[in-house]
Design a protein around this motif. Structure first.
Motif, short mmCIF file in Angstrom:
data_model
loop_
_atom_site.label_atom_id
_atom_site.label_comp_id
_atom_site.label_asym_id
_atom_site.label_seq_id
_atom_site.Cartn_x
_atom_site.Cartn_y
_atom_site.Cartn_z
N ILE A 28 0.83 -1.21 0.00
CA ILE A 28 0.00 0.00 0.00
C ILE A 28 0.86 1.26 0.00
CG2 ILE A 28 -0.25 0.33 2.51
CD1 ILE A 28 -3.23 0.92 2.02
N GLN A 29 2.15 1.12 0.31
CA GLN A 29 3.04 2.27 0.29
C GLN A 29 3.16 2.89 -1.11
OE1 GLN A 29 7.58 1.10 0.06
NE2 GLN A 29 6.56 -0.34 1.45
N ILE A 30 2.93 2.10 -2.16
CA ILE A 30 3.09 2.62 -3.53
C ILE A 30 2.04 3.69 -3.85
CG2 ILE A 30 3.32 2.04 -5.97
CD1 ILE A 30 5.49 0.82 -4.10
N PRO A 31 0.74 3.41 -3.71
CA PRO A 31 -0.22 4.50 -3.96
C PRO A 31 -0.08 5.66 -2.97
CG PRO A 31 -1.33 2.53 -3.10
CD PRO A 31 0.05 2.13 -3.48
N HIS A 32 0.53 5.42 -1.81
CA HIS A 32 0.74 6.52 -0.85
C HIS A 32 1.78 7.52 -1.34
CE1 HIS A 32 -1.76 6.18 2.70
NE2 HIS A 32 -1.67 4.87 2.63
N LYS A 33 2.44 7.24 -2.43
CA LYS A 33 3.39 8.19 -3.00
C LYS A 33 2.68 9.34 -3.72
CE LYS A 33 6.92 4.65 -3.95
NZ LYS A 33 8.07 5.21 -3.21
N PHE A 34 1.36 9.17 -3.94
CA PHE A 34 0.62 10.12 -4.78
C PHE A 34 -0.45 10.85 -3.97
CE2 PHE A 34 2.21 6.67 -7.43
CZ PHE A 34 2.88 7.37 -8.41
N SER A 35 -0.87 12.00 -4.50
CA SER A 35 -1.91 12.80 -3.84
C SER A 35 -3.15 12.97 -4.71
CB SER A 35 -1.37 14.18 -3.46
OG SER A 35 -0.85 14.85 -4.60
N LYS A 36 -3.00 12.89 -6.02
CA LYS A 36 -4.14 13.03 -6.94
C LYS A 36 -4.96 11.74 -6.93
CE LYS A 36 -5.12 14.18 -11.80
NZ LYS A 36 -4.50 14.57 -13.08
N LYS A 37 -6.28 11.88 -6.86
CA LYS A 37 -7.18 10.72 -6.75
C LYS A 37 -6.90 9.66 -7.82
CE LYS A 37 -12.11 9.44 -6.86
NZ LYS A 37 -12.20 8.65 -8.10
N GLU A 38 -6.83 10.09 -9.07
CA GLU A 38 -6.65 9.14 -10.17
C GLU A 38 -5.28 8.45 -10.10
OE1 GLU A 38 -9.76 12.04 -11.28
OE2 GLU A 38 -7.70 12.24 -10.52
N ASP A 39 -4.27 9.18 -9.68
CA ASP A 39 -2.94 8.56 -9.53
C ASP A 39 -2.95 7.51 -8.43
OD1 ASP A 39 -1.67 9.99 -11.55
OD2 ASP A 39 -1.01 11.60 -10.21
N ILE A 40 -3.63 7.83 -7.32
CA ILE A 40 -3.72 6.89 -6.20
C ILE A 40 -4.41 5.61 -6.63
CG2 ILE A 40 -4.78 6.48 -3.95
CD1 ILE A 40 -4.43 9.52 -3.40
N GLU A 41 -5.55 5.74 -7.31
CA GLU A 41 -6.31 4.54 -7.64
C GLU A 41 -5.64 3.71 -8.73
OE1 GLU A 41 -10.04 6.44 -8.18
OE2 GLU A 41 -9.74 6.92 -10.31
N ILE A 42 -4.99 4.35 -9.70
CA ILE A 42 -4.29 3.59 -10.74
C ILE A 42 -3.05 2.91 -10.16
CG2 ILE A 42 -2.95 3.78 -12.88
CD1 ILE A 42 -4.92 6.07 -13.66
N ALA A 43 -2.26 3.65 -9.37
CA ALA A 43 -1.09 3.04 -8.74
C ALA A 43 -1.52 1.90 -7.81
CB ALA A 43 -0.30 4.09 -7.97
N GLY A 44 -2.65 2.11 -7.11
CA GLY A 44 -3.17 1.08 -6.22
C GLY A 44 -3.62 -0.15 -6.97
N PHE A 45 -4.33 0.05 -8.08
CA PHE A 45 -4.83 -1.07 -8.87
C PHE A 45 -3.69 -1.89 -9.46
CE2 PHE A 45 -6.33 -2.76 -13.01
CZ PHE A 45 -7.27 -3.66 -12.53
N LEU A 46 -2.70 -1.22 -10.03
CA LEU A 46 -1.56 -1.92 -10.62
C LEU A 46 -0.74 -2.65 -9.55
CD1 LEU A 46 -0.44 0.73 -13.25
CD2 LEU A 46 -1.64 -1.42 -13.69
N THR A 47 -0.57 -2.00 -8.40
CA THR A 47 0.17 -2.64 -7.31
C THR A 47 -0.57 -3.86 -6.80
OG1 THR A 47 1.17 -0.53 -6.64
CG2 THR A 47 1.13 -2.29 -5.00
N ALA A 48 -1.87 -3.72 -6.59
CA ALA A 48 -2.66 -4.86 -6.12
C ALA A 48 -2.62 -6.01 -7.12
CB ALA A 48 -4.10 -4.43 -5.87
N THR A 49 -2.60 -5.68 -8.41
CA THR A 49 -2.60 -6.69 -9.45
C THR A 49 -1.38 -7.61 -9.35
OG1 THR A 49 -3.87 -5.33 -10.99
CG2 THR A 49 -2.50 -7.06 -11.95
N ILE A 50 -0.22 -7.04 -8.97
CA ILE A 50 0.99 -7.87 -8.87
C ILE A 50 1.31 -8.26 -7.42
CG2 ILE A 50 1.95 -6.88 -10.99
CD1 ILE A 50 3.93 -5.30 -9.19
#
Length: 254
Positions: A28-50
Motif C-alpha cells: 500500500i506504500q506505492i499509492p501513498h506516493k501520490f496525492s491526486k485521486k486518479e494517480d492513487i487509484e491507478i497506482a493502487g490497482f496496478l500494485t494490487a494486481t501484482i
C-alpha cells in the motif's frame, strides 16, 4: 472463545496493526506516493494486481512499474501513444509480463475515457450487500476492448468461484477510511459495509483457527462464509479485521 471475547481480541489486533507503521512493509506504500485521486487509484490497482509472492519483490516491482509510467500514472494512461508502451515490454513480475502490462494500460485508458473511471465502474454495479458481482462486471468491461487472452487471468472473477484476493484488497484501500492514514477512503460513493476480506493463505488459516471459517479452500464460497462471520462482528466496517487476520498470520505466526 465466545463472540464477545473474539471481537475484543480482534479489535485489539486491528488497533495494533491498522496504523501508519503498517505502510512501511506493505505494498500500500506505492499509492501513498501520490496525492491526486486518479494517480492513487491507478497506482493502487496496478500494485494490487501484482501483489502475490514475496512482499519485498512486490514493492520493488510496483515501484519500477510506476517509474515506467513516468511517476504520473493517470497522465500516462490517458495520453500515451503506442510508442510509449514499448518501454513496458521488459517488465515482469512472476507471470505478469510486459505484454500484460501494456494490455492493462490500454484497458485502463478505456475505463477512464469511456466509463468515467474505476470508481464509477465499481459503484455502478455494486449490489446492496456485496461488491463481488461488481468485480465480475468490472472484468468484463476491462476486457471489452481487443485484448490478449493470456491477460484475462490477471483479473479475478468471483462468479467463477475466485476469492479475488487482490481486487478485494484494492477495494479496501480505496473505499475504507480508517482515520489512521493507511486505507485511503477516497471512493465515498461505495459503503465500507460492502467490502470483502482479501482472503489468502495467511488470513484464511488464522480465520479457521479462530472459528470464523470452516471451508478449507480459499475460494468465493469461503469468502462468503468469512464475510458473514466478520459482518457479525462489525456490520459497518467488516474488513477492518483484515488487519487483525493478516497481522496475526504474517507477523505473529498465529
Amino acid at each position: 472463545m465466545k463472540k464477545a471475547e473474539l471481537k475484543e481480541f480482534l479489535d485489539a489486533k486491528v488497533s495494533q496493526y491498522n496504523n501508519p507503521k503498517f505502510i512501511e512493509s506493505d505494498p500500500i506504500q506505492i499509492p501513498h506516493k501520490f496525492s491526486k485521486k486518479e494517480d492513487i487509484e491507478i497506482a493502487g490497482f496496478l500494485t494490487a494486481t501484482i501483489s502475490w509472492g514475496n512482499r519485498k519483490s512486490i514493492i520493488n516491482n510496483a515501484n519500477r512499474l510506476v517509474e515506467l509510467l513516468d511517476n504520473s500514472p493517470y497522465d500516462f494512461i490517458i495520453n500515451h501513444k503506442a510508442s510509449d508502451l514499448e518501454k513496458l515490454q521488459p517488465f515482469v513480475h512472476r507471470t505478469f509480463n510486459g505484454n500484460d502490462c501494456m494490455q492493462f494500460i490500454k484497458s485502463l485508458q478505456h475505463i477512464y475515457i469511456n466509463h468515467n473511471g474505476l470508481e464509477a465502474v465499481f459503484e455502478k454495479h455494486a449490489e446492496k450487500d456485496s461488491l463481488q458481482e461488481s468485480i465480475s462486471k468490472f472484468k468484463s468491461i476491462f476486457f471489452e476492448i481487443e485484448h490478449l487472452h493470456r491477460t484475462l487471468k490477471h483479473v479475478s472473477d468471483p462468479l467463477k468461484n475466485s476469492a479475488a484476493k487482490r481486487i478485494n484488497m484494492f477495494l479496501r484501500w480505496m473505499v475504507r477510511n480508517d482515520n489512521t492514514g493507511v486505507d485511503f477512503g477516497i471512493w465515498e460513493s461505495i459503503s465500507p459495509s460492502l467490502l470483502s476480506c482479501p482472503l489468502d493463505v495467511h488470513s484464511g488459516n488464522v480465520a479457521r483457527k479462530l472459528g470464523l471459517l470452516k471451508r478449507k479452500q480459499n475460494d468465493a464460497k469461503a469468502l462468503l462464509e468469512l464475510d458473514t462471520s466478520l459482518r457479525k462482528l462489525d456490520a459497518k466496517d467488516p474488513v477492518k479485521y483484515d488487519f487483525a487476520l493478516f497481522g496475526l498470520g504474517v507477523f505473529e505466526g498465529f
